[in-house]
Motif scaffolding. Structure first.
Motif, mmCIF file in Angstrom:
data_model
loop_
_atom_site.group_PDB
_atom_site.id
_atom_site.type_symbol
_atom_site.label_atom_id
_atom_site.label_comp_id
_atom_site.label_asym_id
_atom_site.label_seq_id
_atom_site.Cartn_x
_atom_site.Cartn_y
_atom_site.Cartn_z
ATOM 1 N N SER A 169 57.240 52.130 -56.666
ATOM 2 C CA SER A 169 56.176 52.530 -57.672
ATOM 3 C C SER A 169 55.377 53.474 -56.953
ATOM 4 O O SER A 169 54.805 54.342 -57.610
ATOM 5 C CB SER A 169 55.377 51.290 -58.273
ATOM 6 N N LEU A 170 54.969 53.169 -55.789
ATOM 7 C CA LEU A 170 53.966 53.885 -54.934
ATOM 8 C C LEU A 170 54.532 55.153 -54.424
ATOM 9 O O LEU A 170 54.017 56.455 -54.362
ATOM 10 C CB LEU A 170 53.731 53.298 -53.592
ATOM 11 N N HIS A 171 56.073 55.386 -54.196
ATOM 12 C CA HIS A 171 56.776 56.509 -54.024
ATOM 13 C C HIS A 171 56.705 57.393 -55.116
ATOM 14 O O HIS A 171 56.326 58.612 -54.946
ATOM 15 C CB HIS A 171 58.049 55.955 -53.858
ATOM 16 N N ASN A 172 56.700 56.793 -56.447
ATOM 17 C CA ASN A 172 56.561 57.763 -57.634
ATOM 18 C C ASN A 172 55.244 58.298 -57.748
ATOM 19 O O ASN A 172 55.109 59.167 -58.495
ATOM 20 C CB ASN A 172 56.976 56.830 -58.905
ATOM 21 N N ARG A 173 54.197 57.906 -57.209
ATOM 22 C CA ARG A 173 52.712 58.273 -57.112
ATOM 23 C C ARG A 173 52.486 59.371 -56.344
ATOM 24 O O ARG A 173 51.358 60.095 -56.129
ATOM 25 C CB ARG A 173 51.740 57.215 -56.997
ATOM 26 N N LEU A 174 53.549 59.785 -55.221
ATOM 27 C CA LEU A 174 53.295 60.706 -54.354
ATOM 28 C C LEU A 174 53.448 61.907 -55.044
ATOM 29 O O LEU A 174 54.241 62.403 -55.893
ATOM 30 C CB LEU A 174 54.244 60.543 -53.168
ATOM 31 N N SER A 193 47.558 58.539 -45.643
ATOM 32 C CA SER A 193 46.730 57.775 -46.715
ATOM 33 C C SER A 193 47.834 56.547 -47.072
ATOM 34 O O SER A 193 48.733 56.667 -47.143
ATOM 35 C CB SER A 193 46.517 58.136 -47.907
ATOM 36 N N GLY A 194 47.258 55.282 -46.952
ATOM 37 C CA GLY A 194 47.889 53.955 -47.614
ATOM 38 C C GLY A 194 48.882 53.742 -46.485
ATOM 39 O O GLY A 194 48.640 53.711 -45.352
ATOM 40 N N SER A 195 49.788 52.866 -46.866
ATOM 41 C CA SER A 195 50.989 52.245 -46.112
ATOM 42 C C SER A 195 51.833 53.545 -45.067
ATOM 43 O O SER A 195 51.842 53.177 -43.838
ATOM 44 C CB SER A 195 51.866 51.529 -47.050
ATOM 45 N N GLY A 196 52.181 54.313 -45.792
ATOM 46 C CA GLY A 196 52.827 55.439 -44.997
ATOM 47 C C GLY A 196 54.321 55.106 -45.220
ATOM 48 O O GLY A 196 55.436 56.041 -45.100
ATOM 49 N N ILE A 197 54.991 53.839 -45.689
ATOM 50 C CA ILE A 197 56.176 53.657 -46.012
ATOM 51 C C ILE A 197 56.858 54.456 -47.050
ATOM 52 O O ILE A 197 57.849 54.985 -46.996
ATOM 53 C CB ILE A 197 56.374 52.197 -46.105
ATOM 54 N N PRO A 198 55.914 54.553 -48.253
ATOM 55 C CA PRO A 198 56.511 55.455 -49.076
ATOM 56 C C PRO A 198 56.823 56.892 -48.810
ATOM 57 O O PRO A 198 57.677 57.572 -49.186
ATOM 58 C CB PRO A 198 55.582 55.479 -50.379
ATOM 59 N N GLN A 199 55.836 57.103 -47.724
ATOM 60 C CA GLN A 199 55.982 58.711 -47.305
ATOM 61 C C GLN A 199 57.018 59.016 -46.507
ATOM 62 O O GLN A 199 57.825 59.931 -46.601
ATOM 63 C CB GLN A 199 54.693 59.078 -46.551
ATOM 64 N N GLU A 230 62.046 65.070 -49.970
ATOM 65 C CA GLU A 230 60.886 65.251 -50.828
ATOM 66 C C GLU A 230 59.815 65.614 -50.261
ATOM 67 O O GLU A 230 58.697 66.211 -50.864
ATOM 68 C CB GLU A 230 60.756 64.108 -51.931
ATOM 69 N N GLN A 231 59.487 65.488 -49.179
ATOM 70 C CA GLN A 231 58.232 66.011 -48.391
ATOM 71 C C GLN A 231 58.778 66.341 -47.169
ATOM 72 O O GLN A 231 59.530 66.009 -46.470
ATOM 73 C CB GLN A 231 57.181 64.379 -48.189
#
Length: 436
Positions: A422-427, A86-92, A100-101
């Motif tokens: 910010s997106l990383h913190n939402r994962l 989902s989304g960009s993929g860069i935070p993942q 963390e994942q």
């Protein structure tokens, strides 16, 4: 004993370097095929919209349904087979590098590819670089595992594969390498640097063999700006810095709003976004999609000030809403299009009001691309190199440095964190993590 260890380390780094070339070549191949698929989808969308506009109400209904169905199908693929897509993929990717994942499954590549083509090809304002970055990381992890590399090498290859994906997406090998060091790992170490350089080199070799070696955007030759123009570029950086803060916050607001509708199935929410994009596409076909054509028009100096203001307003809202749909797709390309249009408008005002300070508004469009990247992502070196490689213009480095300086300070003063933080913190956190 020390000599033997040193020789072993050198041998390991050499092997890692050769393996990074393989990672880059495969990532580049997948990345350029993804890009070619998107270009085909754009051509099909143009023909489809031309037909639909000639069919009046029937055409409008068909476009809205088709776009809604494409967005819903993309989200279904994500939810059913690879939620990490989902989304960009860069935070993942950053979360994987931080432990963390878990590493991405191989099926993610297919989901990101097909889902990205469905979403971006149907008109959502998303970038191709997010999918290619995450697909490159997944390819790198798979290759590292097959060759039984140790965990440190696998992490270095994963980061390098992500950078190779960026290099292939924008025909920007140096930006791909610097992105790894400045954004993904945020430190310089020999192992990662060798992997990133090798992977970007391999990716760009394959991408240029298939797609050509011209810069992504065509720009007339720019003169070296005089020192007297630096005040104008400093002011541009302040304006773009504020625009970047607003854009970052709009994305987070859109994601929060989407979460409040969580009682609705994810596919239904995506279909609603897709239907809205379809309606816009039928009325204004030039305003939808990833945004490359919009950026090119800005770099050609095309458009009256009122038209540019309308484009900026619509694309600002469309980018945030599209990202909240949850389909595969990145932030870079829409963000660069927004920056280029805003920079052109600023340059037009400067040329009209202060002709002695500025002579060509298109120079401001190029500089604004680097500045908005800096304001949103907070990676100024990557932004400057990316804008330079994409336009083939190295004469604007000093204005870029000046504008990016201001664009870096503004969000810092306004307490706006980098968008990927910010997106990383939402994962979702890994099980067992105290934050879970």
């Amino acid at each position: 004993m020390r000599t033997t260890t040193a020789e072993g380390n050198r041998g390991g780094l050499v092997a890692l370097g050769f393996l990074s070339l393989i990672v880059g070549a495969v990532s580049g191949l997948v990345g350029v095929l993804f890009r070619c698929s998107l270009e085909q989808a754009d051509r099909f969308r143009t023909l489809f919209l031309a037909w639909a506009q000639a069919e009046s109400v029937t055409g409008l209904f068909t476009v809205v349904v088709a776009t809604a169905a494409s967005a819903a199908c993309a989200v279904w693929l994500v939810r059913r087979f690879a939620p990490q897509a989902s989304g960009s993929g860069i935070p993942q990717v950053e979360a994987i590098l931080h432990g963390e994942q878990p590493p991405p499954p191989l099926v993610l590549i297919a989901v990101k590819f097909v889902g990205g083509v469905l979403a971006i090809g149907s008109g959502l304002a998303l970038g191709r670089e997010g999918p290619t970055v995450q697909m490159g990381a997944s390819i790198a992890h798979t290759i590292g595992t097959l060759f039984r590399r140790n965990p440190d090498d696998c992490r270095a290859l994963l980061a390098a594969g992500a950078g190779a994906g960026l290099a292939a997406a924008f025909n920007a090998p140096i930006a791909g390498t610097v992105f790894v060091l400045e954004e993904l790992v945020r430190r310089f170490e020999t192992r990662t640097a060798i992997s990133a350089l090798g992977a970007s080199a391999g990716a760009i070799a394959v991408a240029r063999l298939i797609h050509g070696d011209l810069p992504d955007f065509q720009l007339k030759a720019q003169h070296f700006p005089g020192f007297g123009t630096m005040s104008a570029y400093l002011a541009l950086g302040v304006v773009i810095g504020m625009l970047g803060v607003a854009y970052s916050r709009s994305i987070l607001i859109a994601l929060t709003a989407a979460n409040r509708w969580s009682r609705w199935p994810a596919e239904a929410r995506a279909a609603l976004v897709g239907a809205a994009v379809g309606l816009l596409a039928w009325m204004a076909p030039d305003l939808v999609g990833g945004g490359d054509a919009i950026t090119q028009r800005a770099l050609e100096g095309t458009g009256a000030l009122t038209t540019i203001a309308l484009v900026v307003t619509v694309r600002f809202a469309l980018g945030a809403v599209s990202y909240a749909a949850g389909t595969p797709g990145g932030l870079f390309a829409p963000m660069l299009a927004l920056g280029a249009q805003a920079g052109l408008a600023f340059g037009g005002i400067c040329v009209g009001w202060f002709p002695g300070v500025a002579a060509d508004p298109t120079a401001f469009a190029v500089v604004a691309m680097a500045a908005i990247f800096t304001a949103v992502v907070r990676a100024p070196i990557t932004g400057i190199i990316l804008a330079t490689e994409m336009t083939g213009s190295f004469t604007l480095l000093l204005p870029m440095l000046t504008a990016c300086f201001a664009a870096m300070i503004v969000p810092t003063m306004l307490n706006c964190p980098p968008i990927y933080d910010s997106l990383h913190n939402r994962l979702p956190q890994k099980k067992g993590d105290p934050a879970h």
